[in-house]
Design a protein around this motif. Structure first.
Motif, PDB file in Angstrom:
ATOM      1  N   SER A  95       0.704  11.361  33.100  1.00 23.78           N
ATOM      2  CA  SER A  95      -0.575  11.939  32.455  1.00 23.78           C
ATOM      3  C   SER A  95      -1.290  13.402  33.102  1.00 23.78           C
ATOM      4  O   SER A  95      -2.361  14.160  33.538  1.00 23.78           O
TER       5      SER A  95
ATOM      6  N   TRP B  20      -0.908  16.028  31.362  1.00 24.04           N
ATOM      7  CA  TRP B  20      -1.122  16.952  30.432  1.00 24.04           C
ATOM      8  C   TRP B  20      -2.146  16.609  30.423  1.00 24.04           C
ATOM      9  O   TRP B  20      -3.581  18.027  30.181  1.00 24.04           O
ATOM     10  N   ALA B  21      -3.144  15.230  30.883  1.00 28.78           N
ATOM     11  CA  ALA B  21      -4.460  15.529  31.469  1.00 28.78           C
ATOM     12  C   ALA B  21      -5.592  16.763  32.306  1.00 28.78           C
ATOM     13  O   ALA B  21      -6.683  16.295  31.743  1.00 28.78           O
TER      14      ALA B  21
ATOM     15  N   SER C  95      -5.553  19.841  31.617  1.00 24.19           N
ATOM     16  CA  SER C  95      -6.318  20.319  30.660  1.00 24.19           C
ATOM     17  C   SER C  95      -7.620  19.623  31.300  1.00 24.19           C
ATOM     18  O   SER C  95      -8.458  21.179  30.500  1.00 24.19           O
TER      19      SER C  95
ATOM     20  N   GLU D  45     -10.214  12.879  33.614  1.00 22.27           N
ATOM     21  CA  GLU D  45      -8.544  12.271  33.368  1.00 22.27           C
ATOM     22  C   GLU D  45      -8.546  11.830  32.116  1.00 22.27           C
ATOM     23  O   GLU D  45      -7.624  11.458  31.202  1.00 22.27           O
TER      24      GLU D  45
ATOM     25  N   LEU E 281      -9.229  11.120  29.150  1.00 22.04           N
ATOM     26  CA  LEU E 281      -8.615  11.502  27.406  1.00 22.04           C
ATOM     27  C   LEU E 281      -7.380  10.305  27.453  1.00 22.04           C
ATOM     28  O   LEU E 281      -6.432  10.509  26.737  1.00 22.04           O
TER      29      LEU E 281
ATOM     30  N   ALA F  21      -7.220   9.998  23.780  1.00 20.33           N
ATOM     31  CA  ALA F  21      -6.740  11.175  22.404  1.00 20.33           C
ATOM     32  C   ALA F  21      -5.244  10.507  21.904  1.00 20.33           C
ATOM     33  O   ALA F  21      -5.134  11.362  21.301  1.00 20.33           O
TER      34      ALA F  21
ATOM     35  N   LEU G 289      -1.110  11.943  21.212  1.00 15.17           N
ATOM     36  CA  LEU G 289      -0.884  11.726  23.069  1.00 15.17           C
ATOM     37  C   LEU G 289      -0.902  10.430  23.387  1.00 15.17           C
ATOM     38  O   LEU G 289      -1.153   9.568  23.207  1.00 15.17           O
TER      39      LEU G 289
ATOM     40  N   ALA H 249      -4.422  17.987  23.584  1.00 12.09           N
ATOM     41  CA  ALA H 249      -5.568  17.606  24.160  1.00 12.09           C
ATOM     42  C   ALA H 249      -6.667  18.471  23.787  1.00 12.09           C
ATOM     43  O   ALA H 249      -7.928  18.181  23.990  1.00 12.09           O
TER      44      ALA H 249
ATOM     45  N   TYR I  46      -8.442  17.481  20.485  1.00 15.55           N
ATOM     46  CA  TYR I  46      -9.219  16.244  20.618  1.00 15.55           C
ATOM     47  C   TYR I  46     -10.504  16.961  21.193  1.00 15.55           C
ATOM     48  O   TYR I  46     -11.885  16.614  20.644  1.00 15.55           O
TER      49      TYR I  46
END
Length: 541
Positions: free
Chosen positions: A349, A351-352, A355, A376, A379, A383, A388, A399, A402
């Motif tokens: 995760s 990416w979460a 972001s 997080e 997400l 998403a 994702l 992300a 979203y």
């Protein structure tokens, strides 16, 4: 001789006290070896306290006769089918996903090879000493303890169990790790158990009874799940110290494999540090894992061509002129707008995290420095319809898209990070933070990245993670193994600096405060090292 009682009480920072009583009265001091039941159902929660507190509720089912077990962490379920003479073992993973932009929820089922006898689920604790009894919920509960010390590291185990039908039934297991010389408690894991049942319904261990269709389950991709290195002790001792510090318990058949992996990594780290390069490496929580097992750390995908972020609003000539007015060193942490380092745990995760950190930092700057700890977990849960994949990875621009449409809540309202794929709870939130857009920093322009940090706040950027980066300790990281590779991990750039004439980026990671420099890495800006300046996004509030 008159009787005496001596009591040692140690008060730890986690609000409980262990009192060790030594007395010359009658006491059962026999050593006990835990005998867990061969069939059971239990509920409970596991609380881990180290860099941060992570609390996971669970339910578990186990049957030795069926050679099956199951553990549910919230909405995420794992079924373990042990190998037989006819079939390989299989682990099925079931979790919710959102299937459209209206956040409609469905279920996903994937599978992986499982080659053990069955997930026992309850830990192997070795021999413990009986130190007393207490009554909990009408059960006479035995208090069993053990304490192991290897050099400067110490591990305390306390098991509260009661005896029923020839087996020990767990009530609470507490494992503490601390360093003697510092007198510091390094980590605590508390597992509470309740609602014990001695029999399980076989249907509860049959994945075919799930609403999710596992008949065509897809293979799981990318998941499977401190000391000074300048010492002259044996490599076996180093592995023992690693086990105790990180609270690692292995099955008997797994021990030698993990030791071999650890020692290979140890040799690599020692050889690197002998070269006296610009950065050092160290043994950390990843030292007993293979590169394949650590794929979950690389959960970022390349951005998609159908997304068009806002272009950087300045030309190269304008950028070069504007950057002359910027300070040589800039660190957003000093503005108080960067949230604490977190740990993505065994979940892809990143990416979460990058972001949420980028958006949260930009919002904090806009709101006068009030730090926002965004969720997080929201997400990960909500998403899926934006390409994702929760704990199996995602792309930052998806992300951002979203959050533009649905917003992101704060963690205190949505609930804590669980490191699992859960049900989306976004519609029950009282406040959602929306971004109006997101921009892309001019690729491969260090000056543009400096300007973006100064004007817009923290930047979410992809990097290529090498094997050396996983064991980074301190210094300015430069690794030629990043050349000609692809971005596979997302981080948050929060500043820059200059050391000995070389520019570096101050990068916040999501591997916990125990990794690197308190959870951060100083990444060299030379030659676009590790591709950090290829694809980087900032939030527009």
């Amino acid at each position: 001789m008159s009787s005496y009682i001596l009591t040692f009480c140690v008060l730890f920072i986690v609000n409980f006290t262990w009192c060790f009583r030594l007395e010359n009265k009658d006491r059962d001091t026999r050593e006990h070896k835990i005998k867990w039941p061969t069939e059971f159902y239990l509920k409970g929660e596991e609380i881990k306290m180290k860099d941060s507190t992570l609390e996971k509720p669970f339910e578990m089912w186990y049957s030795a006769s069926l050679k099956r077990s199951r553990v549910d962490h919230g909405a995420e379920k794992r079924y373990y089918y042990a190998p037989t003479d006819e079939n390989d073992g299989t682990m099925y993973l079931i979790h919710p996903v959102t299937i459209d932009h209206d956040l409609t929820t469905g279920l996903s089922c994937s599978e992986d090879v499982y080659d053990k006898r069955g997930a026992l689920l309850l830990p192997r604790l070795g021999k413990l000493q009986h130190v007393g009894n207490k009554t909990i919920d009408d059960h006479v509960v035995e208090i069993l303890r053990s304490s192991k010390t290897i050099k400067d590291m110490k591990m305390n185990i306390e098991a509260l169990v009661y005896w029923q039908d020839g087996y020990h039934i767990p009530v609470r297991i507490t494992i503490q790790q601390y360093t003697n010389s510092r007198g510091s408690l390094d980590s605590v894991t508390i597992s509470n158990y309740y609602n014990f049942k001695s029999k399980v319904d076989p249907s509860d261990l049959d994945v075919e009874n799930e609403e999710a269709d596992c008949s065509n389950a897809t293979a799981i991709e990318g998941r499977s799940n401190y000391w000074d290195l300048n010492y002259n002790r044996t490599r076996d001792l180093a592995f023992k110290r690693f086990q105790n510090y990180h609270n690692v318990l292995y099955d008997v058949g797994e021990y030698e494999m993990r030791k071999a992996i650890f020692q290979d990594n140890l040799d690599k780290i020692i050889e690197h540090n002998k070269k006296n390069l610009s950065y050092k490496m160290e043994i950390n929580q990843f030292a007993d894992k293979t590169e394949e097992e650590l794929k979950y750390l690389s959960g970022t995908w390349m951005s998609r061509d159908d997304h068009v972020p806002l272009p950087f609003p300045y030309t190269e000539a304008e950028i070069d002129e504007m950057v002359q007015a910027l300070p040589d060193d800039f660190d957003l942490r000093l503005e108080g707008v960067i949230s604490p380092v977190k740990n993505q745990d065994n979940c892809g995760s990143c990416w979460a995290f990058c972001s949420a950190a980028s958006i949260g930092g930009s919002l904090a700057r806009r709101n006068g420095g009030r730090d926002l700890a965004l969720s997080e977990q929201s997400l990960i849960d909500c998403a899926w319809a934006y390409n994702l994949m929760g704990c199996d990875g995602g792309a930052v621009d998806d992300a951002m898209q979203y959050v533009m449409q649905h917003g992101i809540p704060v963690e205190s309202e949505y609930g804590p990070y669980m490191a699992i794929n859960g049900y989306c709870n976004l519609k029950n939130m009282s406040k959602l933070y929306i971004i109006t857009g997101y921009g892309q920093v001019t690729p491969r322009s260090p000056n543009a990245l400096k300007l973006a940090l100064y004007k817009y706040g923290p930047v979410a950027a992809g990097v290529h993670v090498t094997s050396n980066m996983k064991f980074y300790s301190n210094g300015i990281f430069y690794d030629v193994d990043c050349d000609n590779k692809l971005q596979n991990h997302c981080v948050t750039v929060v500043g820059y600096g200059v050391r000995d004439g070389d520019t570096y980026w101050i990068v916040k990671n999501s591997w916990g405060e125990g990794w690197g420099e308190g959870g951060y890495i100083l990444l060299s800006a030379t030659n676009n090292n590790c591709l950090l300046n290829d694809i980087a996004y900032y939030s527009v509030i």
